[in-house]
Design a protein around this motif. Structure first.
Motif, PDB file in Angstrom:
ATOM      1  N   THR A  47      11.627  -8.426  -1.994  1.00  0.00           N
ATOM      2  CA  THR A  47      11.798  -8.490  -3.112  1.00  0.00           C
ATOM      3  C   THR A  47      10.773  -8.543  -4.045  1.00  0.00           C
ATOM      4  O   THR A  47      10.563  -9.442  -4.709  1.00  0.00           O
ATOM      5  N   PHE A  48      10.424  -7.366  -5.085  1.00  0.00           N
ATOM      6  CA  PHE A  48      10.068  -7.528  -6.319  1.00  0.00           C
ATOM      7  C   PHE A  48      10.483  -6.449  -7.893  1.00  0.00           C
ATOM      8  O   PHE A  48      11.269  -5.981  -7.493  1.00  0.00           O
ATOM      9  N   THR A  49       9.859  -7.401  -8.679  1.00  0.00           N
ATOM     10  CA  THR A  49      10.273  -6.542  -9.843  1.00  0.00           C
ATOM     11  C   THR A  49       8.747  -6.571 -10.361  1.00  0.00           C
ATOM     12  O   THR A  49       8.432  -5.317 -11.211  1.00  0.00           O
ATOM     13  N   ASP A  50       7.593  -6.609 -10.140  1.00  0.00           N
ATOM     14  CA  ASP A  50       5.947  -5.687 -10.239  1.00  0.00           C
ATOM     15  C   ASP A  50       5.327  -4.860  -9.084  1.00  0.00           C
ATOM     16  O   ASP A  50       5.765  -5.363  -7.717  1.00  0.00           O
ATOM     17  N   GLU A  51       5.494  -3.413  -9.419  1.00  0.00           N
ATOM     18  CA  GLU A  51       4.907  -2.598  -7.992  1.00  0.00           C
ATOM     19  C   GLU A  51       3.753  -3.139  -7.460  1.00  0.00           C
ATOM     20  O   GLU A  51       3.624  -3.149  -5.886  1.00  0.00           O
ATOM     21  N   ALA A  52       2.407  -3.486  -8.636  1.00  0.00           N
ATOM     22  CA  ALA A  52       1.186  -3.599  -8.634  1.00  0.00           C
ATOM     23  C   ALA A  52       1.155  -4.935  -6.599  1.00  0.00           C
ATOM     24  O   ALA A  52       1.396  -5.307  -6.154  1.00  0.00           O
ATOM     25  N   VAL A 108      12.696  -3.581  -7.807  1.00  0.00           N
ATOM     26  CA  VAL A 108      14.033  -3.738  -9.085  1.00  0.00           C
ATOM     27  C   VAL A 108      13.587  -4.246  -9.942  1.00  0.00           C
ATOM     28  O   VAL A 108      12.808  -5.020 -10.662  1.00  0.00           O
ATOM     29  N   SER A 109      14.344  -4.003 -10.848  1.00  0.00           N
ATOM     30  CA  SER A 109      14.666  -4.445 -12.215  1.00  0.00           C
ATOM     31  C   SER A 109      14.746  -6.259 -12.528  1.00  0.00           C
ATOM     32  O   SER A 109      15.393  -6.853 -10.867  1.00  0.00           O
ATOM     33  N   TRP A 119       1.879  -7.119  -1.163  1.00  0.00           N
ATOM     34  CA  TRP A 119       2.764  -7.840   0.170  1.00  0.00           C
ATOM     35  C   TRP A 119       2.746  -6.596   1.036  1.00  0.00           C
ATOM     36  O   TRP A 119       2.452  -7.077   1.913  1.00  0.00           O
ATOM     37  N   LEU A 120       2.802  -5.079   1.024  1.00  0.00           N
ATOM     38  CA  LEU A 120       2.622  -4.711   2.043  1.00  0.00           C
ATOM     39  C   LEU A 120       1.008  -4.684   2.406  1.00  0.00           C
ATOM     40  O   LEU A 120       1.268  -3.967   3.987  1.00  0.00           O
ATOM     41  N   ALA A 121       1.063  -4.468   1.902  1.00  0.00           N
ATOM     42  CA  ALA A 121      -0.918  -4.860   2.367  1.00  0.00           C
ATOM     43  C   ALA A 121      -1.710  -5.582   3.615  1.00  0.00           C
ATOM     44  O   ALA A 121      -2.405  -5.660   3.794  1.00  0.00           O
ATOM     45  N   GLN A 122      -1.059  -6.702   3.320  1.00  0.00           N
ATOM     46  CA  GLN A 122      -1.198  -7.762   4.109  1.00  0.00           C
ATOM     47  C   GLN A 122      -0.838  -7.512   4.999  1.00  0.00           C
ATOM     48  O   GLN A 122       0.522  -7.198   6.095  1.00  0.00           O
ATOM     49  N   ALA A 123      -1.739  -8.120   5.985  1.00  0.00           N
ATOM     50  CA  ALA A 123      -1.596  -8.123   8.012  1.00  0.00           C
ATOM     51  C   ALA A 123      -0.552  -9.004   8.381  1.00  0.00           C
ATOM     52  O   ALA A 123      -0.291 -10.514   8.008  1.00  0.00           O
TER      53      ALA A 123
END
Length: 130
Positions: free
Chosen positions: A114-119, A90-91, A124-128
């Protein structure tokens, strides 16, 4: 694929399904978009989703948030080998409203952040699961 103001791309290298809303949409289009995300995720067997809401003003829509929490999120439980992880992008101006609305809706059925930074969202998605 582009439907419902939505671009969907599965990235097996991440692995993640990336959904980017490109315009303002109606609540009905948003629900249809979430169903399109689910269809694409099922086809890829992907439980990690980045949902980019930065181009949408209406990230907090009570009827849709209620539907998400009572209908959509519960259908995710046990659907994939790992719990669904959803990173909402999100912005900065919308970040606080989005966190409050979304996290309370689905915490039992999927992991949400929720994130404002795509990286940071991809990291976070890559975390096990831990």
């Amino acid at each position: 694929m582009s439907n419902y103001g939505l671009d969907l791309v599965y990235r097996p290298d991440l692995p993640a399904l990336i959904a980017r809303w490109q315009r303002e949409i109606t609540p009905q289009e948003l629900q249809a978009g979430y169903q399109a995300v689910l269809t694409a995720a099922d086809a890829a067997g992907c439980s990690r989703w980045l949902l980019d809401l930065r181009r949408r003003e209406d990230v907090v829509e009570p009827a849709v948030n209620n539907w998400f929490g009572t209908t959509f999120a519960p259908a995710l439980r046990g659907r994939y080998a790992a719990p669904v992880r959803i990173a909402f992008l999100v912005s900065p101006l919308r970040a606080q409203r989005a966190v409050t609305a979304v996290v309370s809706a689905a915490s039992a059925d999927c992991r949400i952040a929720t994130f404002t930074d795509e990286a940071a969202a991809h990291a976070w998605l890559a975390q096990a699961e831990g």
